[in-house]
Design a protein around this motif. Structure first.
Motif, short mmCIF file in Angstrom:
data_model
loop_
_atom_site.label_atom_id
_atom_site.label_comp_id
_atom_site.label_asym_id
_atom_site.label_seq_id
_atom_site.Cartn_x
_atom_site.Cartn_y
_atom_site.Cartn_z
N LEU A 81 0.82 -1.21 0.00
CA LEU A 81 0.00 0.00 0.00
C LEU A 81 0.86 1.26 0.00
CD1 LEU A 81 -2.77 -1.13 2.52
CD2 LEU A 81 -3.01 -0.82 0.05
N GLN A 84 2.40 1.70 -3.45
CA GLN A 84 1.40 2.19 -4.39
C GLN A 84 1.24 3.70 -4.26
OE1 GLN A 84 -0.58 0.36 -6.82
NE2 GLN A 84 -0.68 2.50 -7.45
N SER A 85 1.19 4.19 -3.03
CA SER A 85 1.03 5.63 -2.83
C SER A 85 2.27 6.39 -3.30
CB SER A 85 0.72 5.94 -1.37
OG SER A 85 1.85 5.75 -0.54
N ASP A 88 2.04 6.49 -7.09
CA ASP A 88 0.99 7.43 -7.51
C ASP A 88 1.46 8.87 -7.40
OD1 ASP A 88 -0.70 5.33 -8.01
OD2 ASP A 88 -1.86 5.53 -6.16
N GLU A 89 2.06 9.22 -6.25
CA GLU A 89 2.48 10.60 -6.05
C GLU A 89 3.65 10.94 -6.96
OE1 GLU A 89 2.67 14.47 -4.52
OE2 GLU A 89 1.09 12.94 -4.56
N ASP A 278 -8.55 -1.87 2.75
CA ASP A 278 -9.85 -1.75 2.09
C ASP A 278 -10.82 -2.84 2.51
OD1 ASP A 278 -9.06 0.51 0.77
OD2 ASP A 278 -8.58 -0.51 -1.12
N ARG A 293 -2.63 6.25 7.14
CA ARG A 293 -2.91 7.12 5.99
C ARG A 293 -1.78 6.97 4.97
NH1 ARG A 293 -3.75 12.78 8.42
NH2 ARG A 293 -4.62 13.26 6.36
N PHE A 294 -1.82 5.84 4.27
CA PHE A 294 -0.74 5.52 3.33
C PHE A 294 -0.61 6.57 2.23
CE2 PHE A 294 -1.79 1.26 5.03
CZ PHE A 294 -0.52 0.87 5.46
N ASP A 295 -1.74 7.15 1.81
CA ASP A 295 -1.67 8.16 0.77
C ASP A 295 -0.86 9.37 1.23
OD1 ASP A 295 -3.63 8.75 2.67
OD2 ASP A 295 -4.96 9.75 1.24
N VAL A 296 -1.06 9.79 2.48
CA VAL A 296 -0.33 10.94 3.01
C VAL A 296 1.14 10.58 3.21
CG1 VAL A 296 -0.16 12.59 4.91
CG2 VAL A 296 -2.40 11.85 4.09
N GLY A 298 2.91 8.47 1.50
CA GLY A 298 3.55 8.47 0.19
C GLY A 298 3.78 9.87 -0.33
N GLN A 299 2.78 10.73 -0.18
CA GLN A 299 2.92 12.11 -0.65
C GLN A 299 4.06 12.83 0.05
OE1 GLN A 299 -0.99 13.66 0.15
NE2 GLN A 299 -1.96 12.37 -1.42
#
Length: 333
Positions: A81, A84-85, A88-89, A278, A293-296, A298-299
């Motif tokens: 995960l 992936q982030s 993506d970033e 998920d 918060r994997f998205d954060v 990664g960002q």
């Protein structure tokens, strides 16, 4: 933009309704572009078939447009995960990602492989960070480390693991549980150590002794094995009524163990996981868990390696509790 002519930045600029300089900033990952404009330019690039010429950009900017990701394994859900982030970033900022897995040659060999690919910097992911403690770091490679103790040698980005586990434990305490077990991750993992610390500190603050601790390997199979021991404690003298599990995959194994024993969750045992993957909402019962918060992550890791962050600096990302159906007040009999 017909025939065989290569799509140019000017073509993209015309299609997006911006200047060629704005397109150049997007291509080169500049932060000086507002998100709406960046999105419009990227849509125009995709529609026109524009492709970044990385060799030309390297000559122009001194950067290759590639960053590295150093991992010890690709098998864990958390690593997947996070990677992936990162991808993506990086893509949003016009960068590609080269992955180097640490093998028998250790971190130094992984760094050498990334140097050969001319990366502009590297992100060291999760468990791989533990392997940096006693090695000399490459002076010519910008590093950002995810999930590591504070270290003056490099910037770091981390989840608030201890705080998240403390929230999970406090939730069970607030429901009335007083004997709370823990299924921990590998002893070598910084995240696992921090989650165990948060569990212990929350219990100590409430004047409760720690329940039994079992250790797994992040896999659902290891959670099933640990679950057998926890369930023995549910019916034994320890009278365990709740358990904080260090990740959702092991919590899934715990739920299976309870089901096979005919033990109700949360009727006889409340279970809290960590990660909020998920599928957690679709477990039976839906899993109360702590959200990473994997998205954060990664960002922030990508921004730190591309834009440059000071050695020793550290960004911590909060980990909120998500309450679902796997936790309830303890049974009265």
């Amino acid at each position: 933009m017909t025939g065989q002519r290569r799509t140019s930045m000017a073509d993209v600029a015309e299609l997006a309704g911006v200047s060629a300089q704005t397109v150049s900033r997007v291509v080169n990952g500049s932060p000086r572009v507002d998100p709406a404009t960046r999105e419009r330019v990227e849509a125009a690039m995709a529609a026109s078939g524009y492709r970044v010429h990385r060799a030309a950009r390297a000559l122009r900017t001194g950067r290759t447009g590639v960053i590295g990701a150093v991992v010890s394994t690709l098998a864990t859900v958390g690593n997947s995960l996070l990677l992936q982030s990162v991808v993506d970033e990086a893509s949003v900022r016009g960068y590609a990602v080269a992955i180097a897995r640490i093998g028998a040659g250790g971190p130094a060999e992984a760094f050498d492989r990334l140097r050969e690919q001319g990366v502009d910097g590297a992100i060291v992911v999760n468990e791989a960070s533990a392997l940096l403690r006693d090695v000399a770091l490459p002076a010519d490679l910008r590093l950002v480390v995810v999930d590591s103790p504070p270290d003056e040698r490099y910037p770091g980005v981390a989840t608030a693991h201890a705080e998240g586990a403390a929230l999970a434990t406090a939730h069970l305490l607030d429901l009335g549980h007083r004997v709370i077990a823990h299924v921990a991750g590998p002893a070598s993992s910084y995240a696992a150590t921090e989650r165990e610390r948060g569990w212990r500190e929350a219990l100590a603050a409430a004047g409760c002794e720690p329940g039994p601790v079992m250790r797994g390997t992040w896999s659902s199979a290891s959670g099933f094995d640990a679950g057998q021991q926890v369930l023995d404690a549910v019916t034994g003298r320890a009278a365990v009524t709740g358990v904080v599990v260090a990740n959702d995959q092991m919590a899934l194994g715990m739920l299976r163990a309870a089901s096979e024993r005919g033990m109700s969750v949360p009727g006889r045992l409340s279970v809290v996981g960590f990660d909020d993957v998920d599928d957690a909402a679709n477990y039976t019962p839906a899993l109360t868990t702590v959200r990473q918060r994997f998205d954060v992550l990664g960002q922030r890791a990508v921004a730190a390696v591309i834009d440059g962050a000071d050695a020793g600096s550290r960004q911590v990302v909060d980990a909120p509790l998500v309450v679902r159906a796997s936790t309830a007040e303890p049974a009265t009999s």
